[in-house]
Design an enzyme around this catalytic site. Structure first.
Site, PDB file in Angstrom:
ATOM      1  N   VAL A  43      21.498  69.283 -30.059  1.00  0.00           N
ATOM      2  CA  VAL A  43      20.650  68.117 -29.836  1.00  0.00           C
ATOM      3  C   VAL A  43      20.593  67.861 -28.340  1.00  0.00           C
ATOM      4  CG1 VAL A  43      20.252  65.685 -30.342  1.00  0.00           C
ATOM      5  CG2 VAL A  43      21.297  67.159 -32.077  1.00  0.00           C
TER       6      VAL A  43
ATOM      7  N   GLY B 174      25.585  70.654 -33.799  1.00  0.00           N
ATOM      8  CA  GLY B 174      25.940  70.626 -35.209  1.00  0.00           C
ATOM      9  C   GLY B 174      26.267  72.014 -35.703  1.00  0.00           C
TER      10      GLY B 174
ATOM     11  N   LEU C 213      23.129  66.494 -25.805  1.00  0.00           N
ATOM     12  CA  LEU C 213      23.721  65.294 -26.398  1.00  0.00           C
ATOM     13  C   LEU C 213      24.808  65.630 -27.411  1.00  0.00           C
ATOM     14  CD1 LEU C 213      20.507  63.135 -27.010  1.00  0.00           C
ATOM     15  CD2 LEU C 213      22.162  62.918 -25.139  1.00  0.00           C
ATOM     16  N   GLY C 214      24.681  66.782 -28.055  1.00  0.00           N
ATOM     17  CA  GLY C 214      25.660  67.145 -29.068  1.00  0.00           C
ATOM     18  C   GLY C 214      25.258  68.426 -29.767  1.00  0.00           C
TER      19      GLY C 214
ATOM     20  N   LYS D  72      16.321  67.975 -31.653  1.00  0.00           N
ATOM     21  CA  LYS D  72      17.211  68.840 -32.429  1.00  0.00           C
ATOM     22  C   LYS D  72      16.649  70.249 -32.401  1.00  0.00           C
ATOM     23  CE  LYS D  72      19.681  68.807 -36.864  1.00  0.00           C
ATOM     24  NZ  LYS D  72      19.873  68.021 -38.111  1.00  0.00           N
TER      25      LYS D  72
ATOM     26  N   ASP E 285      25.874  61.751 -47.537  1.00  0.00           N
ATOM     27  CA  ASP E 285      26.919  61.995 -46.531  1.00  0.00           C
ATOM     28  C   ASP E 285      27.096  60.781 -45.627  1.00  0.00           C
ATOM     29  OD1 ASP E 285      28.935  63.540 -45.411  1.00  0.00           O
ATOM     30  OD2 ASP E 285      27.618  64.433 -43.912  1.00  0.00           O
TER      31      ASP E 285
END
Length: 343
Positions: free
Chosen positions: A29, A24, A21-22, A44, A136
């Site tokens: 993820v 970092g 999904l992505g 994650k 953030d």
């Protein structure tokens, strides 16, 4: 809610990994399905070798997420640990990111923006009631729960959040365009930094570009420190005075005078009928497309200038390293890709 780390030799015995999904700074993820059920999570995956020296950041994120249960905050469902990885099973949200959804709309009004901001304020007010400062808040961390038009908005990414045990926090953290003056000055700060960030987000939601920007880092920081911004014509001509008043209270230079989340929730632009119902999609989407193109606002940046600014104020090396891990940068509004943005 107590979530102990469940030991496993192989995460694939617990979840079937579907797709990425992505990613970092030190994690990926994945879309994962729980074995023996149809339940999907955003998993994650954090390699332990990438955590050396950063263990406190992840432990902090887990500690924060364990305390949270709110309909507008992405939940931590489970924690697993293998010999090589730490795994955080997060609530899966499928509606996409804030800017993408605005761009896909058929219409978009101040009332829509007010509704969005109200949901985020409710979530952040809840965090503040627990003594948690997000630190953030930015559009990229606001996700829609589902693809449906009536989907709620969700606050995500608690990697930089902090449980405020005392009155104030000290480590410089955040994203330059959304960071509060007191943080730039390296003063002790608290919940008011989240309110400032919500002021920046509210401003962007109504015009499509950020209130503070400049090609020069010192000038950008100077604008923030002075709370120097404008409601530029023609972009703000059709925006209500109530919306502008709301933003002024959130982008108040003095954190002691700045609205709290509770005060912001009671403002008529949020709680009443002051928000205009006029369609502003055309101008807002055009500016979002220009200023927050995916290739720009997803791009990580070298935070040298921010850290140089912090060093001038005498921050400790430990605080500086924490700040380096915190920083993410995006593109200057209205500039081409060949130029070097500073916001």
């Amino acid at each position: 809610m107590l979530l102990l780390k469940k030991q496993t030799e192989d995460i694939s015995s617990v979840y079937e990994i579907r797709e990425k999904l992505g990613s970092g700074a030190f994690s990926e993820v994945m879309l994962a399905q729980e074995r023996g059920s149809a339940h999907l999570v955003a998993l994650k995956c954090i390699p332990k070798k990438a955590l050396r020296g950063k263990e406190a950041l992840v432990e902090n994120e887990i500690a924060v997420l364990r305390r949270i249960s709110h309909p507008n905050i992405v939940a931590l469902e489970d924690v697993h640990e293998s010999p090589s990885h730490l795994y955080l099973a997060m609530e899966l949200v499928t509606g996409g990111e804030l800017f993408d959804r605005i761009m896909e709309r058929g219409s978009y009004t101040e009332k829509d923006a007010s509704h969005l901001v109200g949901q985020v304020l409710g979530a952040v007010s809840y965090l503040h009631s627990l003594g948690i400062v997000h630190r953030d808040l930015k559009p990229e961390n606001l996700l829609y729960a589902t693809p449906f038009e009536d989907s709620k908005i969700m606050v995500s990414d608690f990697g930089l959040s902090k449980i405020q045990a005392g009155n104030m926090l000290g480590t410089a953290c955040g994203t330059p365009g959304y960071v509060a003056p007191e943080l730039l000055e390296q003063k002790p700060y608290g919940k008011a930094v989240d309110v400032w960030a919500l002021g920046v987000i509210s401003y962007i939601l109504l015009c499509g570009y950020p209130p503070f920007y400049d090609e020069s880092d010192p000038e950008l920081f100077s604008q923030i420190l002075r709370a120097s911004y404008e409601f530029d014509s023609p972009f703000w001509d059709d925006i209500s005075e109530s919306a502008k008043d709301f933003i002024r209270h959130l982008l108040e230079r003095d954190p002691q005078k700045r609205f709290t989340c509770q005060q912001a929730l009671q403002h008529l632009w949020i709680s009443g009928d002051a928000a205009f119902d006029r369609d502003i999609l055309g101008s807002v989407s055009e500016q979002i497309q220009k200023n927050f193109a995916r290739t720009h606002w997803k791009r990580a940046f070298n935070a040298t200038s921010f850290l140089r600014h912090i060093r001038k104020l005498g921050q400790s090396p430990e605080g500086e390293e924490a700040s380096r891990q915190c920083m993410t940068r995006h593109s200057h509004p209205g500039l081409g890709t060949s130029q070097s943005p500073k916001w």
